[in-house]
Design a protein around this motif. Structure first.
Motif, PDB file in Angstrom:
ATOM      1  N   ARG A 201      -0.665   2.510   1.789  1.00  0.00           N
ATOM      2  CA  ARG A 201      -0.348   3.830   1.091  1.00  0.00           C
ATOM      3  C   ARG A 201      -0.395   4.622   2.271  1.00  0.00           C
ATOM      4  NH1 ARG A 201       0.195   0.257  -1.762  1.00  0.00           N
ATOM      5  NH2 ARG A 201      -0.826  -0.025  -3.770  1.00  0.00           N
ATOM      6  N   ILE A 202       0.376   4.106   3.937  1.00  0.00           N
ATOM      7  CA  ILE A 202       0.534   5.253   4.613  1.00  0.00           C
ATOM      8  C   ILE A 202       1.739   5.673   4.530  1.00  0.00           C
ATOM      9  CG2 ILE A 202       0.730   5.400   6.721  1.00  0.00           C
ATOM     10  CD1 ILE A 202      -1.932   4.809   6.230  1.00  0.00           C
ATOM     11  N   ALA A 258      -8.926 -10.875   4.146  1.00  0.00           N
ATOM     12  CA  ALA A 258      -8.934 -11.959   3.773  1.00  0.00           C
ATOM     13  C   ALA A 258      -8.373 -13.028   3.692  1.00  0.00           C
ATOM     14  CB  ALA A 258      -9.604 -11.635   2.495  1.00  0.00           C
ATOM     15  N   GLY A 259      -7.182 -12.609   4.243  1.00  0.00           N
ATOM     16  CA  GLY A 259      -5.957 -13.829   4.614  1.00  0.00           C
ATOM     17  C   GLY A 259      -5.541 -13.561   3.151  1.00  0.00           C
ATOM     18  N   GLU A 260      -5.455 -12.646   2.600  1.00  0.00           N
ATOM     19  CA  GLU A 260      -4.597 -12.477   1.544  1.00  0.00           C
ATOM     20  C   GLU A 260      -2.666 -11.961   1.476  1.00  0.00           C
ATOM     21  OE1 GLU A 260      -6.538 -10.209  -1.071  1.00  0.00           O
ATOM     22  OE2 GLU A 260      -8.558 -11.528  -1.730  1.00  0.00           O
ATOM     23  N   PRO A 261      -2.072 -12.350   1.202  1.00  0.00           N
ATOM     24  CA  PRO A 261      -0.416 -11.466   1.591  1.00  0.00           C
ATOM     25  C   PRO A 261      -0.003 -10.434   0.778  1.00  0.00           C
ATOM     26  CG  PRO A 261      -0.588 -13.469  -0.893  1.00  0.00           C
ATOM     27  CD  PRO A 261      -1.879 -13.068  -0.472  1.00  0.00           C
ATOM     28  N   ARG A 262       0.058 -10.213   1.463  1.00  0.00           N
ATOM     29  CA  ARG A 262       1.244  -8.844   1.130  1.00  0.00           C
ATOM     30  C   ARG A 262       0.450  -8.231   0.017  1.00  0.00           C
ATOM     31  NH1 ARG A 262       7.211  -5.695   1.495  1.00  0.00           N
ATOM     32  NH2 ARG A 262       6.329  -3.968   0.995  1.00  0.00           N
ATOM     33  N   GLY A 263       0.807  -7.384  -0.678  1.00  0.00           N
ATOM     34  CA  GLY A 263       0.359  -6.546  -1.593  1.00  0.00           C
ATOM     35  C   GLY A 263      -0.214  -7.087  -3.060  1.00  0.00           C
ATOM     36  N   ALA A 264      -1.198  -7.570  -1.929  1.00  0.00           N
ATOM     37  CA  ALA A 264      -1.605  -8.546  -3.426  1.00  0.00           C
ATOM     38  C   ALA A 264      -2.522  -8.205  -4.040  1.00  0.00           C
ATOM     39  CB  ALA A 264      -2.632  -9.810  -3.345  1.00  0.00           C
ATOM     40  N   GLY A 265      -2.709  -7.942  -5.390  1.00  0.00           N
ATOM     41  CA  GLY A 265      -3.243  -7.196  -6.702  1.00  0.00           C
ATOM     42  C   GLY A 265      -2.785  -6.050  -6.580  1.00  0.00           C
ATOM     43  N   ALA A 266      -1.375  -4.933  -5.476  1.00  0.00           N
ATOM     44  CA  ALA A 266      -1.286  -4.756  -5.479  1.00  0.00           C
ATOM     45  C   ALA A 266       0.287  -3.546  -6.795  1.00  0.00           C
ATOM     46  CB  ALA A 266      -0.654  -3.778  -4.359  1.00  0.00           C
ATOM     47  N   GLY A 267       0.431  -5.231  -7.934  1.00  0.00           N
ATOM     48  CA  GLY A 267       1.412  -4.434  -8.068  1.00  0.00           C
ATOM     49  C   GLY A 267       1.539  -3.897  -9.704  1.00  0.00           C
ATOM     50  N   VAL A 268       0.193  -4.013  -9.810  1.00  0.00           N
ATOM     51  CA  VAL A 268      -0.244  -3.678 -11.022  1.00  0.00           C
ATOM     52  C   VAL A 268      -1.281  -1.973 -10.936  1.00  0.00           C
ATOM     53  CG1 VAL A 268      -0.689  -5.848 -12.013  1.00  0.00           C
ATOM     54  CG2 VAL A 268      -2.282  -4.670 -11.122  1.00  0.00           C
ATOM     55  N   ASP A 269      -1.169  -1.223  -9.380  1.00  0.00           N
ATOM     56  CA  ASP A 269      -1.992  -0.638  -9.664  1.00  0.00           C
ATOM     57  C   ASP A 269      -1.262   0.557  -9.861  1.00  0.00           C
ATOM     58  OD1 ASP A 269      -3.621   1.903  -8.756  1.00  0.00           O
ATOM     59  OD2 ASP A 269      -3.627   0.788  -6.651  1.00  0.00           O
ATOM     60  N   ALA A 270      -1.519   1.197 -11.715  1.00  0.00           N
ATOM     61  CA  ALA A 270      -0.914   2.648 -11.826  1.00  0.00           C
ATOM     62  C   ALA A 270      -0.987   3.526 -11.196  1.00  0.00           C
ATOM     63  CB  ALA A 270      -1.796   3.110 -13.039  1.00  0.00           C
ATOM     64  N   ASP A 271      -1.427   3.841  -9.747  1.00  0.00           N
ATOM     65  CA  ASP A 271      -1.679   4.302  -8.744  1.00  0.00           C
ATOM     66  C   ASP A 271      -0.270   4.342  -7.824  1.00  0.00           C
ATOM     67  OD1 ASP A 271      -2.628   6.320 -10.493  1.00  0.00           O
ATOM     68  OD2 ASP A 271      -4.518   5.821  -9.737  1.00  0.00           O
ATOM     69  N   ALA A 272       0.061   3.513  -7.714  1.00  0.00           N
ATOM     70  CA  ALA A 272       0.528   2.802  -6.476  1.00  0.00           C
ATOM     71  C   ALA A 272       1.931   3.126  -6.344  1.00  0.00           C
ATOM     72  CB  ALA A 272       1.393   1.429  -6.631  1.00  0.00           C
ATOM     73  N   ASP A 273       2.467   4.118  -7.257  1.00  0.00           N
ATOM     74  CA  ASP A 273       4.192   4.202  -6.655  1.00  0.00           C
ATOM     75  C   ASP A 273       5.148   3.365  -6.230  1.00  0.00           C
ATOM     76  OD1 ASP A 273       6.627   5.868  -6.064  1.00  0.00           O
ATOM     77  OD2 ASP A 273       5.918   6.244  -3.634  1.00  0.00           O
ATOM     78  N   VAL A 274       4.891   1.935  -7.317  1.00  0.00           N
ATOM     79  CA  VAL A 274       5.470   0.861  -6.208  1.00  0.00           C
ATOM     80  C   VAL A 274       6.958   1.034  -7.330  1.00  0.00           C
ATOM     81  CG1 VAL A 274       6.202  -1.623  -6.710  1.00  0.00           C
ATOM     82  CG2 VAL A 274       3.690  -0.346  -6.889  1.00  0.00           C
ATOM     83  N   ASP A 275       8.193   1.352  -6.125  1.00  0.00           N
ATOM     84  CA  ASP A 275       9.737   0.725  -6.670  1.00  0.00           C
ATOM     85  C   ASP A 275      10.453   0.033  -5.318  1.00  0.00           C
ATOM     86  OD1 ASP A 275       9.353   2.358  -4.246  1.00  0.00           O
ATOM     87  OD2 ASP A 275      10.019   4.209  -5.217  1.00  0.00           O
ATOM     88  N   HIS A 280       6.524  -4.493  -3.942  1.00  0.00           N
ATOM     89  CA  HIS A 280       5.568  -3.956  -3.541  1.00  0.00           C
ATOM     90  C   HIS A 280       6.089  -2.559  -3.396  1.00  0.00           C
ATOM     91  CE1 HIS A 280       4.673  -7.681  -2.222  1.00  0.00           C
ATOM     92  NE2 HIS A 280       5.842  -8.141  -1.640  1.00  0.00           N
ATOM     93  N   PRO A 281       5.224  -1.167  -2.918  1.00  0.00           N
ATOM     94  CA  PRO A 281       5.272  -0.361  -2.226  1.00  0.00           C
ATOM     95  C   PRO A 281       6.398  -0.298  -1.884  1.00  0.00           C
ATOM     96  CG  PRO A 281       2.815  -0.876  -1.451  1.00  0.00           C
ATOM     97  CD  PRO A 281       3.647  -1.525  -2.332  1.00  0.00           C
ATOM     98  N   PRO A 282       6.875   1.536  -1.810  1.00  0.00           N
ATOM     99  CA  PRO A 282       7.940   1.985  -0.592  1.00  0.00           C
ATOM    100  C   PRO A 282       7.724   1.951   0.779  1.00  0.00           C
ATOM    101  CG  PRO A 282       7.591   3.572  -1.613  1.00  0.00           C
ATOM    102  CD  PRO A 282       6.625   2.494  -2.306  1.00  0.00           C
ATOM    103  N   MET A 283       8.700   1.418   2.265  1.00  0.00           N
ATOM    104  CA  MET A 283       8.398   1.450   3.183  1.00  0.00           C
ATOM    105  C   MET A 283       7.883   2.484   3.939  1.00  0.00           C
ATOM    106  SD  MET A 283       8.603  -1.280   5.224  1.00  0.00           S
ATOM    107  CE  MET A 283       9.162  -2.278   5.467  1.00  0.00           C
ATOM    108  N   PRO A 284       6.987   3.665   4.413  1.00  0.00           N
ATOM    109  CA  PRO A 284       6.497   4.687   5.332  1.00  0.00           C
ATOM    110  C   PRO A 284       8.268   5.463   5.345  1.00  0.00           C
ATOM    111  CG  PRO A 284       4.702   3.219   5.620  1.00  0.00           C
ATOM    112  CD  PRO A 284       6.368   2.835   5.772  1.00  0.00           C
TER     113      PRO A 284
END
Length: 366
Positions: A201-202, A258-275, A280-284
Motif C-alpha cells: 500500500r505504498i 513467509a515466502g507467500e505469493p504476491r497479494g496473499a490474503g489481500a484480495g478480501v481486505d475491505a481497505d485494500a483499494d484493489v482495482d 491486486h492493488p494498483p501500482m504506486p
C-alpha cells in the motif's frame, strides 16, 4: 534449545537491544525447532529455517531460498518500523509466522535509539559505500562499516533472490503518507519490487538518478539486492505509534518473510483499494529526481514553509532556494519538493526536486 534469557531476547528484541544486553549464547533454535537464530552483535539477528530444503515461492520452483535483509532504526528516533520488526522477530520465534527465507534483522543505530535521537554525531544513512572513512571521529562511522560488513557476509551466502527493505519514518508530513525510494542502479526498476510495493500500500515511489550513500544504495550496488527505503509516516517516540496505520507494509514484509505469493490474503481486505487486474492493488505513482538543493553555507534560504509537506508541488518560475550566488528556480511545469531541510550540515542535501514519471516508468519495468 533456546534458554529463557534468549527467549526473552527473541520475544522482545527491541527491549533487549535498548537494554544493551548480549545473549548468553550467540546461536540457538526456536519456533519448536523450525528456526535457527544467530546474534551477530548489537541489534543484528539472523534467522534461518532449520530444515535443509531450499524451495521458496518467491523464486522459480527449483530456485534456492531467498535472502531478505529488513532494517529499521538507521535513524534512532524513527520508532514505528523498529517496533514492527521486533514483533516480526517475536512471531517467528513463537512459530506464529512461518519463515521461508534466510532473514537478517538489523536495528541500525542502537545508541541513537537509546538516546531518542536521530543520530549522535552524523546521519548514519549518509555514511555508507565507504563514506564513513571520511568521519573518523564520528560515533556513527564504525556502525556504518559494521553494517556494510553484515550485509556483505549475509549476502555472500545467498543463492536465491536478494531483498533489502530499509524502513524509516519521515520528519514531516507528506502528500503521500507512505512512499518508497529506490536506489539508482543503472538498470530499469524491477517489476517484482513495484508489485511488492503495491501490496504494501505504498502510494508513491521516488527514483534516484545518481548513486548515494544510504544503506539501501549500498546493498543494491555491492550486494545485488532488490532494495528500497520505505517512509511509513512521521517520527514519534517509542510506544506512541498507531501501528495499524502501517498494516499494509507490515503485511507485505510478513508475506516476503513467509515466502507467500504476491497479494496473499489481500484480495478480501475491505481497505485494500484493489482495482488492478487479478485483484491486486494498483501500482504506486512514480516520481523521478531531477535535481537537488545542496546546502553550501549557513546562509541557505529555503523559500518554502517550515512545515511544507513532502511532495508539495511548485510551478515553473518559483524561486525555491538561495545560497550566496546560487539560486534554484523551478524549470518544469510542475516540480515537487521532497525532504526539504535547511538545518542540515553544509555540503549535505537540503531538498530533492522530483517530477511525475509514472507512465514511462511503469511501461519500462523488467
Amino acid at each position: 534449545m533456546t534458554s529463557s534469557a534468549d527467549s526473552a531476547m527473541l520475544g522482545d528484541f527491541l527491549a533487549f537491544t535498548l537494554a544493551g544486553d548480549a545473549p548468553a549464547v550467540r546461536d540457538g533454535i526456536c519456533a519448536d525447532g523450525a528456526v535457527r537464530w544467530r546474534w551477530l552483535g548489537d541489534g543484528v539477528l539472523v534467522l534461518e529455517p532449520a530444515e535443509a530444503d531450499a524451495s521458496n515461492a518467491l523464486d522459480a520452483p527449483d530456485a534456492r531460498r531467498a535472502s531478505v535483509l529488513v532494517s529499521a532504526g538507521v535513524h534512532g528516533d524513527e520508532t514505528a518500523p523498529i517496533e514492527l520488526l521486533s514483533f516480526i522477530v517475536r512471531d517467528i520465534a513463537a512459530g506464529a509466522l512461518r519463515l521461508a527465507c534466510r532473514l537478517c534483522i538489523v536495528l541500525g543505530n542502537p545508541p541513537a535509539m537509546r538516546a531518542g535521537d536521530r543520530y549522535l554525531d552524523d546521519d548514519l544513512n549518509r555514511l555508507f559505500s565507504g563514506r564513513h572513512a571520511q568521519f573518523a571521529d564520528s560515533r556513527e562511522a564504525p556502525r556504518a562499516a559494521q553494517l556494510e560488513a553484515v550485509a556483505d557476509g549475509f549476502f555472500d551466502d545467498a543463492f536465491g533472490a536478494r531483498w533489502h527493505v530499509d524502513m524509516h519514518t519521515a520528519i514531516r508530513a507528506s502528500v503521500f503518507e507512505q512512499f518508497a525510494l529506490l536506489p539508482h542502479t543503472g538498470t530499469p526498476p524491477a517489476r517484482a519490487m513495484f508489485e511488492w510495493l503495491g501490496d504494501a500500500r505504498i502510494a508513491a515511489v521516488l527514483l534516484h538518478t545518481a548513486k548515494g550513500n544510504t544503506y539501501s544504495h549500498y546493498t543494491a550496488e555491492h550486494c545485488g539486492t532488490l532494495a528500497c527505503t520505505l517512509e511509513l509516516g512521521k517520527v514519534r517516540p517509542f510506544g506512541q505509534n498507531d501501528l495499524t496505520r502501517f498494516a499494509g507494509a507490515d503485511r507485505a514484509v510478513r508475506h516476503l518473510v513467509a515466502g507467500e505469493p504476491r497479494g496473499a490474503g489481500a484480495g478480501v481486505d475491505a481497505d485494500a483499494d484493489v482495482d488492478a487486474p487479478g485483484g491486486h492493488p494498483p501500482m504506486p505513482r512514480v516520481f523521478t529526481v531531477i535535481d537537488q538543493i545542496t546546502k553550501r553555507s549557513d546562509a541557505l534560504a529555503l523559500h518554502v514553509a517550515a512545515d511544507v509537506a513532502n511532495f508539495t508541488p511548485f510551478v515553473r518560475g518559483t524561486l525555491l532556494a538561495e545560497d550566496g550566488d546560487y539560486r534554484y528556480i523551478v524549470r518544469h511545469d510542475e516540480e515537487r519538493i521532497v525532504f526539504p531541510n535547511p538545518k542540515v550540515k553544509p555540503g549535505l542535501r537540503a531538498g530533492l526536486l522530483v517530477v511525475d514519471t509514472t507512465r514511462e516508468t511503469l511501461g519500462a519495468l523488467v
